[in-house]
Structure formats: C-alpha cells, structure tokens
Motif scaffolding. Structure first.
Motif, mmCIF file in Angstrom:
data_model
loop_
_atom_site.group_PDB
_atom_site.id
_atom_site.type_symbol
_atom_site.label_atom_id
_atom_site.label_comp_id
_atom_site.label_asym_id
_atom_site.label_seq_id
_atom_site.Cartn_x
_atom_site.Cartn_y
_atom_site.Cartn_z
ATOM 1 N N ALA A 71 10.926 -1.067 2.615
ATOM 2 C CA ALA A 71 11.934 -2.050 2.124
ATOM 3 C C ALA A 71 13.089 -1.488 2.730
ATOM 4 N N TYR A 72 13.352 -0.266 2.851
ATOM 5 C CA TYR A 72 14.507 0.335 3.385
ATOM 6 C C TYR A 72 14.670 0.046 4.897
ATOM 7 N N THR A 73 13.729 -0.033 5.640
ATOM 8 C CA THR A 73 13.861 -0.509 7.045
ATOM 9 C C THR A 73 13.410 -1.812 7.066
ATOM 10 N N LYS A 74 13.382 -2.755 6.103
ATOM 11 C CA LYS A 74 13.261 -4.147 6.051
ATOM 12 C C LYS A 74 11.945 -4.586 6.851
ATOM 13 N N THR A 75 10.768 -3.744 6.472
ATOM 14 C CA THR A 75 9.624 -3.894 7.136
ATOM 15 C C THR A 75 8.548 -4.379 6.213
ATOM 16 N N PRO A 76 7.907 -5.536 6.435
ATOM 17 C CA PRO A 76 6.617 -5.983 5.508
ATOM 18 C C PRO A 76 5.705 -4.883 5.317
ATOM 19 N N VAL A 77 5.310 -4.989 4.003
ATOM 20 C CA VAL A 77 3.997 -3.944 3.765
ATOM 21 C C VAL A 77 2.924 -4.957 3.375
ATOM 22 N N ASP A 78 1.638 -4.704 3.719
ATOM 23 C CA ASP A 78 0.505 -5.468 3.311
ATOM 24 C C ASP A 78 0.052 -4.722 2.130
ATOM 25 N N SER A 79 0.034 -5.138 0.754
ATOM 26 C CA SER A 79 -0.093 -4.500 -0.562
ATOM 27 C C SER A 79 -1.359 -4.046 -0.547
#
Length: 150
Positions: A71-79
């Motif tokens: 979130a800090y790097t504004k990168t999406p993460v696949d849960s």
C-alpha cells in the motif's frame, strides 16, 4: 531450613506447582511459535501446558506488514497469492502439550535462601525423558499433603 535433602525420593501428585527451567518458550504468550529455547515457567504436575503462541497470529502479523508495504508503494497485491505465500513460508505446527507426569522424583540439590528454599528434583529411575524442576517453600511449608517422602 528445608525438610528435604539430596537423594530423597519424593512422590509428586497431580496439581503440585513447580518451576520448570526446560519448557520450550513457545508455550508462553508473546514468544515466537517456533522458539524452542528453554524457558523457566510455572506449571502443575500432571496438568498439560498447551502452546500459547500461535502460528495464526504470526501469519496475520506478516500479512499486515506485507500489505502495508504494498500500500505504501501504491502497488496492488493479490490476496490469494499472498495467503498461499504466507502459508508456505509459515507452516502449521502440531505441538503436543508439555506435561510433567506425577510420580517419583529424586532431590538433586537444595538451595537455602532466607525464609525460602528451592528443592531441585529430577525423574527417579527414568524410562525415556528426564524431567527437571524445582519447587519453593517458606518455613518448610511445601504442601506436604501432596508431597510425601517415599
């Protein structure tokens, strides 16, 4: 002064409180679930001590940290991928309860200290694991209703 001497044989019954210097640290809260270091802990003879530290809590903490970094790097993460990764990296552990069985124990030493004495014991004629622990009493009051010299 202690009523017990080295080489005395004592019968310990279920429920007698002792201090065990060899219980793995993961049996206590706020310790890492993989922490196998020996720790000093109180338990009762014949009563199981279950692991207090949780793999789930560790997985949750790591998940929060990774999600924060993404979130800090504004990168999406696949849960889904993150969950599989965490489950792979932090595997489940099936821990048996730790228990010091009731029975006969031999006094290995006694340390006198003012009003209290520590009486150190270990398994008498062990078959398998040797358990070591000590108990403390003041004014010779060792709960003699439950501890009897044999």
């Amino acid at each position: 002064m202690s009523t017990f001497r080295p080489k005395d044989i004592i019968q310990f019954d279920k429920g007698f409180p002792v201090m065990c210097p060899e219980i793995p640290a993961y049996y206590y809260k706020d310790n890492h679930p993989y922490d196998e270091r020996p720790a000093l802990g109180r338990l009762n003879i014949g009563e199981p001590k279950h692991a207090a530290s949780s793999v789930k809590a560790l997985r949750d903490e790591i998940t929060v940290l990774i999600k924060f970094s993404f979130a800090y790097t504004k990168t999406p993460v696949d849960s889904g991928i993150l969950e599989r990764f965490i489950n792979h990296q932090v595997p489940d552990i099936n821990r048996e309860p730790f228990i010091i069985p009731p029975g006969l124990y031999i006094v290995t030493s006694v340390s006198e200290g003012g009003l209290n004495s520590n009486v150190y014991c270990e398994t008498y004629q062990p078959v398998g694991r040797v358990y070591k622990f000590y108990f403390t009493g003041g004014f010779g009051g060792y709960g003699l209703a439950r501890v009897v010299e044999v």
